[in-house]
Motif scaffolding. Structure first.
Motif, PDB file in Angstrom:
ATOM      1  N   LEU A  99       0.836  -1.203   0.000  1.00 11.64           N
ATOM      2  CA  LEU A  99       0.000   0.000   0.000  1.00 11.64           C
ATOM      3  C   LEU A  99       0.872   1.254   0.000  1.00 11.64           C
ATOM      4  O   LEU A  99       0.601   2.217  -0.747  1.00 11.64           O
ATOM      5  CB  LEU A  99      -0.928  -0.003   1.216  1.00 11.64           C
ATOM      6  CG  LEU A  99      -1.802   1.235   1.412  1.00 11.64           C
ATOM      7  CD1 LEU A  99      -2.716   1.458   0.210  1.00 11.64           C
ATOM      8  CD2 LEU A  99      -2.634   1.128   2.693  1.00 11.64           C
ATOM      9  N   ARG A 100       1.901   1.279   0.818  1.00  7.85           N
ATOM     10  CA  ARG A 100       2.780   2.455   0.889  1.00  7.85           C
ATOM     11  C   ARG A 100       3.541   2.682  -0.417  1.00  7.85           C
ATOM     12  O   ARG A 100       3.819   3.824  -0.789  1.00  7.85           O
ATOM     13  CB  ARG A 100       3.730   2.307   2.076  1.00  7.85           C
ATOM     14  CG  ARG A 100       3.024   2.539   3.413  1.00  7.85           C
ATOM     15  CD  ARG A 100       3.860   2.145   4.600  1.00  7.85           C
ATOM     16  NE  ARG A 100       3.200   2.504   5.858  1.00  7.85           N
ATOM     17  CZ  ARG A 100       3.196   1.766   6.953  1.00  7.85           C
ATOM     18  NH1 ARG A 100       3.856   0.594   6.975  1.00  7.85           N
ATOM     19  NH2 ARG A 100       2.560   2.168   8.043  1.00  7.85           N
ATOM     20  N   GLU A 101       3.866   1.609  -1.117  1.00  4.09           N
ATOM     21  CA  GLU A 101       4.501   1.765  -2.424  1.00  4.09           C
ATOM     22  C   GLU A 101       3.565   2.488  -3.395  1.00  4.09           C
ATOM     23  O   GLU A 101       4.000   3.360  -4.155  1.00  4.09           O
ATOM     24  CB  GLU A 101       4.899   0.395  -2.974  1.00  4.09           C
ATOM     25  CG  GLU A 101       6.074  -0.242  -2.253  1.00  4.09           C
ATOM     26  CD  GLU A 101       6.315  -1.685  -2.684  1.00  4.09           C
ATOM     27  OE1 GLU A 101       5.476  -2.224  -3.452  1.00  4.09           O
ATOM     28  OE2 GLU A 101       7.321  -2.273  -2.256  1.00  4.09           O
ATOM     29  N   SER A 142     -17.508  -3.868  12.836  1.00  2.00           N
ATOM     30  CA  SER A 142     -18.328  -3.142  11.858  1.00  2.00           C
ATOM     31  C   SER A 142     -18.089  -1.636  11.861  1.00  2.00           C
ATOM     32  O   SER A 142     -18.602  -0.934  10.987  1.00  2.00           O
ATOM     33  CB  SER A 142     -19.813  -3.416  12.104  1.00  2.00           C
ATOM     34  OG  SER A 142     -20.224  -2.895  13.354  1.00  2.00           O
ATOM     35  N   ALA A 143     -17.333  -1.103  12.817  1.00  2.41           N
ATOM     36  CA  ALA A 143     -17.103   0.338  12.873  1.00  2.41           C
ATOM     37  C   ALA A 143     -15.622   0.612  13.090  1.00  2.41           C
ATOM     38  O   ALA A 143     -14.988   0.020  13.959  1.00  2.41           O
ATOM     39  CB  ALA A 143     -17.921   0.978  13.992  1.00  2.41           C
ATOM     40  N   GLY A 144     -15.076   1.517  12.299  1.00  2.00           N
ATOM     41  CA  GLY A 144     -13.677   1.881  12.450  1.00  2.00           C
ATOM     42  C   GLY A 144     -13.170   2.547  11.193  1.00  2.00           C
ATOM     43  O   GLY A 144     -13.769   2.441  10.115  1.00  2.00           O
ATOM     44  N   CYS A 145     -12.054   3.233  11.309  1.00  2.00           N
ATOM     45  CA  CYS A 145     -11.440   3.879  10.162  1.00  2.00           C
ATOM     46  C   CYS A 145      -9.928   3.760  10.299  1.00  2.00           C
ATOM     47  O   CYS A 145      -9.368   4.050  11.353  1.00  2.00           O
ATOM     48  CB  CYS A 145     -11.850   5.348  10.072  1.00  2.00           C
ATOM     49  SG  CYS A 145     -11.179   6.191   8.615  1.00  2.00           S
ATOM     50  N   ALA A 146      -9.270   3.325   9.226  1.00  2.00           N
ATOM     51  CA  ALA A 146      -7.815   3.163   9.232  1.00  2.00           C
ATOM     52  C   ALA A 146      -7.165   4.341   8.529  1.00  2.00           C
ATOM     53  O   ALA A 146      -7.626   4.781   7.470  1.00  2.00           O
ATOM     54  CB  ALA A 146      -7.432   1.861   8.545  1.00  2.00           C
ATOM     55  N   VAL A 147      -6.086   4.843   9.120  1.00  2.00           N
ATOM     56  CA  VAL A 147      -5.271   5.890   8.503  1.00  2.00           C
ATOM     57  C   VAL A 147      -3.847   5.354   8.416  1.00  2.00           C
ATOM     58  O   VAL A 147      -3.238   5.017   9.433  1.00  2.00           O
ATOM     59  CB  VAL A 147      -5.296   7.192   9.316  1.00  2.00           C
ATOM     60  CG1 VAL A 147      -4.339   8.216   8.712  1.00  2.00           C
ATOM     61  CG2 VAL A 147      -6.713   7.760   9.373  1.00  2.00           C
ATOM     62  N   VAL A 148      -3.344   5.257   7.188  1.00  2.00           N
ATOM     63  CA  VAL A 148      -2.005   4.728   6.955  1.00  2.00           C
ATOM     64  C   VAL A 148      -1.117   5.838   6.427  1.00  2.00           C
ATOM     65  O   VAL A 148      -1.447   6.489   5.430  1.00  2.00           O
ATOM     66  CB  VAL A 148      -2.040   3.559   5.953  1.00  2.00           C
ATOM     67  CG1 VAL A 148      -0.628   3.024   5.700  1.00  2.00           C
ATOM     68  CG2 VAL A 148      -2.942   2.441   6.463  1.00  2.00           C
ATOM     69  N   THR A 149       0.002   6.076   7.120  1.00  3.60           N
ATOM     70  CA  THR A 149       1.022   7.005   6.632  1.00  3.60           C
ATOM     71  C   THR A 149       2.248   6.185   6.248  1.00  3.60           C
ATOM     72  O   THR A 149       2.246   4.960   6.307  1.00  3.60           O
ATOM     73  CB  THR A 149       1.380   8.047   7.701  1.00  3.60           C
ATOM     74  OG1 THR A 149       1.989   7.378   8.822  1.00  3.60           O
ATOM     75  CG2 THR A 149       0.129   8.784   8.178  1.00  3.60           C
ATOM     76  N   MET A 150       3.318   6.885   5.854  1.00  7.12           N
ATOM     77  CA  MET A 150       4.514   6.172   5.412  1.00  7.12           C
ATOM     78  C   MET A 150       5.228   5.443   6.547  1.00  7.12           C
ATOM     79  O   MET A 150       6.013   4.526   6.294  1.00  7.12           O
ATOM     80  CB  MET A 150       5.471   7.149   4.719  1.00  7.12           C
ATOM     81  CG  MET A 150       4.979   7.610   3.362  1.00  7.12           C
ATOM     82  SD  MET A 150       4.670   6.200   2.257  1.00  7.12           S
ATOM     83  CE  MET A 150       4.127   7.037   0.772  1.00  7.12           C
ATOM     84  N   ASP A 151       4.942   5.806   7.785  1.00  4.92           N
ATOM     85  CA  ASP A 151       5.628   5.136   8.892  1.00  4.92           C
ATOM     86  C   ASP A 151       4.700   4.707  10.022  1.00  4.92           C
ATOM     87  O   ASP A 151       5.155   4.153  11.015  1.00  4.92           O
ATOM     88  CB  ASP A 151       6.737   6.028   9.460  1.00  4.92           C
ATOM     89  CG  ASP A 151       6.197   7.351   9.989  1.00  4.92           C
ATOM     90  OD1 ASP A 151       5.008   7.650   9.776  1.00  4.92           O
ATOM     91  OD2 ASP A 151       6.976   8.091  10.627  1.00  4.92           O
ATOM     92  N   LYS A 152       3.412   4.956   9.894  1.00  5.75           N
ATOM     93  CA  LYS A 152       2.480   4.583  10.948  1.00  5.75           C
ATOM     94  C   LYS A 152       1.197   4.031  10.330  1.00  5.75           C
ATOM     95  O   LYS A 152       0.859   4.320   9.177  1.00  5.75           O
ATOM     96  CB  LYS A 152       2.136   5.782  11.841  1.00  5.75           C
ATOM     97  CG  LYS A 152       3.281   6.301  12.701  1.00  5.75           C
ATOM     98  CD  LYS A 152       2.790   7.432  13.600  1.00  5.75           C
ATOM     99  CE  LYS A 152       3.905   7.933  14.518  1.00  5.75           C
ATOM    100  NZ  LYS A 152       5.010   8.560  13.751  1.00  5.75           N
ATOM    101  N   ALA A 153       0.487   3.251  11.146  1.00  5.78           N
ATOM    102  CA  ALA A 153      -0.849   2.774  10.768  1.00  5.78           C
ATOM    103  C   ALA A 153      -1.721   2.874  12.012  1.00  5.78           C
ATOM    104  O   ALA A 153      -1.418   2.261  13.037  1.00  5.78           O
ATOM    105  CB  ALA A 153      -0.795   1.337  10.257  1.00  5.78           C
ATOM    106  N   ALA A 154      -2.778   3.668  11.944  1.00  3.72           N
ATOM    107  CA  ALA A 154      -3.629   3.921  13.106  1.00  3.72           C
ATOM    108  C   ALA A 154      -5.051   3.460  12.813  1.00  3.72           C
ATOM    109  O   ALA A 154      -5.578   3.680  11.718  1.00  3.72           O
ATOM    110  CB  ALA A 154      -3.624   5.409  13.448  1.00  3.72           C
TER     111      ALA A 154
END
Length: 697
Positions: A99-101, A142-154
């Motif tokens: 994904l980061r690529e 069923s509920a949540g949101c992912a945020v992916v950066t180049m060095d973190k995944a929250a």
């Protein structure tokens, strides 16, 4: 620094294995979530801290090593679901790398990528092909949101899913416990915690239009950042050939004998509502709204009888955007007078729709309309607000109300048979710790599907024993599920889809001898349930106002629960339905109750690592006569439970119960017996269980 955040004290011992903190009485095991520290009363504070220091200094060094050794032996010897989050976690390292690529490629050039839970219709529950957030993170709540950066995944999720997310996510992910102090929303995280000027990517079909515009505006205001619409979903690109195919199941007619109103009449009512709001047309994106509007049902999303489609209603007519190959001749005949167009054609035709209507009339869209849809319409032409379909669908007609009552009686018969069977197996047939959570859930599904008009479940059964009951939306998996034990609490939250209605019911049982504390907690949850059920309130009162009634008995002890108290239920539609609800959500402060609505009444209490309690009835909102009418016309309402399942009296601490509460329970049980017993074979396990459990207190 201790794991809880407090500075070390002079009496701390370096050789204590788990760094206990006398300031907050918290022993922080590695990897375990930190709970908010209890606040001691001022007059007891010094004594409490001194006792804690003595406990930590002299007892923990002896007890904890022995306890941990015993726990290790237990975990090795006894399979079960609570062996730690790494046991169930998915290794996401390679997925995140790919994904980061893509994020860093010249084509996209984004420093962060957002992966919401929802599909292109903002559905709460989604088809397997749309479970992108679950694929990239391993967390499938069923509920949540992912945020992916180049060095973190929250991962951002609420209190219903804290424990589940911790179990399912690997070390690549940081759990952001939304709702706790100091934890931002995922939107605030992007706009306030990332570097100014950050370009954030998102699939524009997966974010609501207003939310997308607000986020883009906030990012641009902070150092020239931006929200970038990436049409080809990057998680789909990582998923590639392993991604499940999009469902293409047949669409079928929801017959008038169950719907209670022809779809042509519904379209006319929607058209009148659009005209009353000064609109030129309405774009309908929510799947349950499309299904309700045309009296159609499908099976594209598990447990939800909906199908992938959009709709447009204007003065010129109604258009259904759906894969036409899925419409049998009977469905085409049913849709006589409705224009049918291909599902994806809506994005190319909305611009023409905007050009064809008067420029001084806005195009209306509900809050589930995606950013991509509104961009296709032209943002300057669109007014986003509550969809008139939502409100019309929420108020059930007489046929739908009668159907909801009937299906809940049949559902009650299935549950009586289930609990009678389960008690017999555990107590009399020696099956305690031999039947698993999935085994017994399968039995319940078998009994439910045997009922007239049942077409399946309304959600995955929450069959949870002991500590698993504290995971609010727990989903047992065969192989890692616990064994049902008569010495532990058992929480069962389940529901069925019937042609004449949808059910949702939770009961908490103990088949052995509950502790005094369990009985107190259960009784306080039940007292809150009864208080809400007995409430009489003016027409238009909101669920935000009513919510404290269900929590007050728990508040008196300093306890609470991290979920809403009630939600609407569809009529052979989604088990979660708005706009009404009971809870602390701001949206519930804007929506009043009216006769004909449905609502669940489901307070609870959850003790991490020990047990969970929830008592849930589905109710109809009904008018109630009063001696006077201060409202001057609209009148007063109350909740009328349609769920017909006994509440276990063994778990009630009777000295906490008032006479009025006892009368309520006896009256409820009398109704359950009168309605359900005729459907059961006299002498059967279910019949005898129901007879005993509905006897007066």
């Amino acid at each position: 620094m201790r794991p809880c955040g407090h500075a070390p004290g002079p009496d701390d011992e370096a050789d204590l294995p788990f760094a206990p903190c006398p300031e907050c009485l918290l022993v922080a095991f590695e990897g375990a979530p930190l709970l908010p520290p209890p606040q001691p009363q001022p007059e007891a504070g010094l004594q409490q801290r001194a006792a804690a220091r003595w406990f930590c200094k002299y007892v923990l060094r002896l007890v904890l090593p022995l306890a941990c050794f015993a726990a290790a032996i237990t975990l090795v010897a006894a399979p079960g679901p609570a062996a730690g989050k790494r046991e169930m976690a998915v290794d996401t390292s390679e997925r995140l790398k790919r994904l980061r690529e893509l994020m860093g490629s010249a084509q996209h050039n984004v420093a962060a990528y957002v992966v919401p839970s929802e599909d292109a219709h903002q559905s709460e529950y989604v088809a397997e092909c749309d479970m992108r957030r679950g694929f990239i993170s391993g967390f499938d709540g069923s509920a949540g949101c992912a945020v992916v950066t180049m060095d973190k995944a929250a991962m951002f999720t609420d209190g219903r899913y804290f424990l589940q997310a911790e179990r399912q996510m690997d070390a690549n992910w940081t759990l952001m416990k939304y709702g706790l102090p100091g934890v931002p929303t995922w939107q605030k995280y992007l706009t306030e915690h990332l570097s100014p000027g950050t370009r954030v990517g998102i699939d524009p079909t997966l974010i609501a239009a207003k939310e997308g515009e607000d986020l883009r505006r906030a990012l641009r205001a902070r150092g020239g950042g931006d929200l970038v619409a990436i049409e080809r979903n990057l998680v789909d690109a990582v998923w590639a050939a392993e991604r499940p195919p999009r469902p293409r199941n047949p669409v079928f007619v929801h017959e008038l004998q169950y719907a209670g109103e022809p779809h042509a009449a519904k379209i006319d009512r929607v058209r009148a509502a659009v005209e009353a709001e000064g609109g030129a047309a309405l774009v309908v994106a929510a799947l349950d709204e499309v299904a309700w509007l045309f009296n159609l049902r499908g099976s594209d999303i598990e447990y939800n009888p909906v199908f992938f489609a959009y709709a447009v209603v204007s003065a010129a007519g109604a258009t259904l955007y759906v894969d036409e190959a899925r419409l049998a001749d009977a469905v085409r005949k049913h849709l006589d007078g409705v224009a049918v167009r291909p599902y994806q054609a809506i994005f190319g035709e909305l611009g023409a729709l905007a050009a064809s209507v008067s420029a001084d009339k806005p195009l209306l869209a509900g809050p589930t309309a995606s950013w991509a849809l509104v961009q296709a319409l032209g943002p300057e032409r669109v007014r986003i607000g509550p969809s008139p379909v939502t409100q019309l669908k929420a108020i059930k007609n007489a046929v739908e109300q009668a159907g909801m009552r009937r299906c809940h009686v049949r559902d009650g018969a299935a549950l009586a048979g289930y609990f009678g069977w389960l008690e017999h197996e555990l107590v009399h047939n020696g099956q305690s710790r031999k039947l698993s959570e999935v085994d017994v859930a399968d039995k319940l599904e078998e009994l439910r599907r045997a009922q007239e008009h049942c077409v399946g479940l309304s959600f995955s059964t929450i069959s949870s024993v002991g500590p698993n009951g504290a995971v609010i939306h727990y989903h047992p998996m065969r192989g890692s599920d616990a064994l049902v034990d008569i010495d532990q609490m058992y929480l069962c939250d389940s529901g069925g889809q019937y042609l004449d209605g949808t059910t949702d019911v939770t009961r908490t049982m103990h088949f052995g001898e509950p502790s005094d504390w369990q009985r107190e907690c259960f009784t306080r949850v039940l007292k809150g349930h009864i208080a809400l059920d007995r409430a009489v309130f003016p027409d238009g009162t909101t669920g935000f106002v009513l919510d404290p009634l269900a929590r007050m008995p728990l508040w008196e002890l300093g306890l609470d629960y991290r979920h809403g108290t009630g939600h609407g239920v569809g009529a052979f539609l989604n088990v979660h339905e708005g706009p009404q609800g009971v809870g602390t959500r701001r949206a519930y402060a804007d929506v009043g109750f009216h006769a004909g609505m449905t609502i669940t009444n489901e307070p609870g209490y959850y003790e991490d690592g020990a047990f969970g309690i929830r008592i849930e009835n589905t109710c109809l909102v009904v008018k109630v006569p009063t001696k006077h009418d201060y409202t001057g016309g609209p009148g007063y309402l109350t909740f009328d439970p349609v769920t017909m399942v006994p509440i276990q009296k063994k778990l009630i601490k009777r000295e906490l119960f008032t006479e009025a509460e006892r009368a309520w329970l006896d009256d409820y049980h009398q109704k359950v017996w009168a309605n359900v017993s005729p459907l059961l074979e006299p002498g059967s396990l279910g019949y005898e269980w129901l007879k005993r459990e509905t006897e007066p207190m």
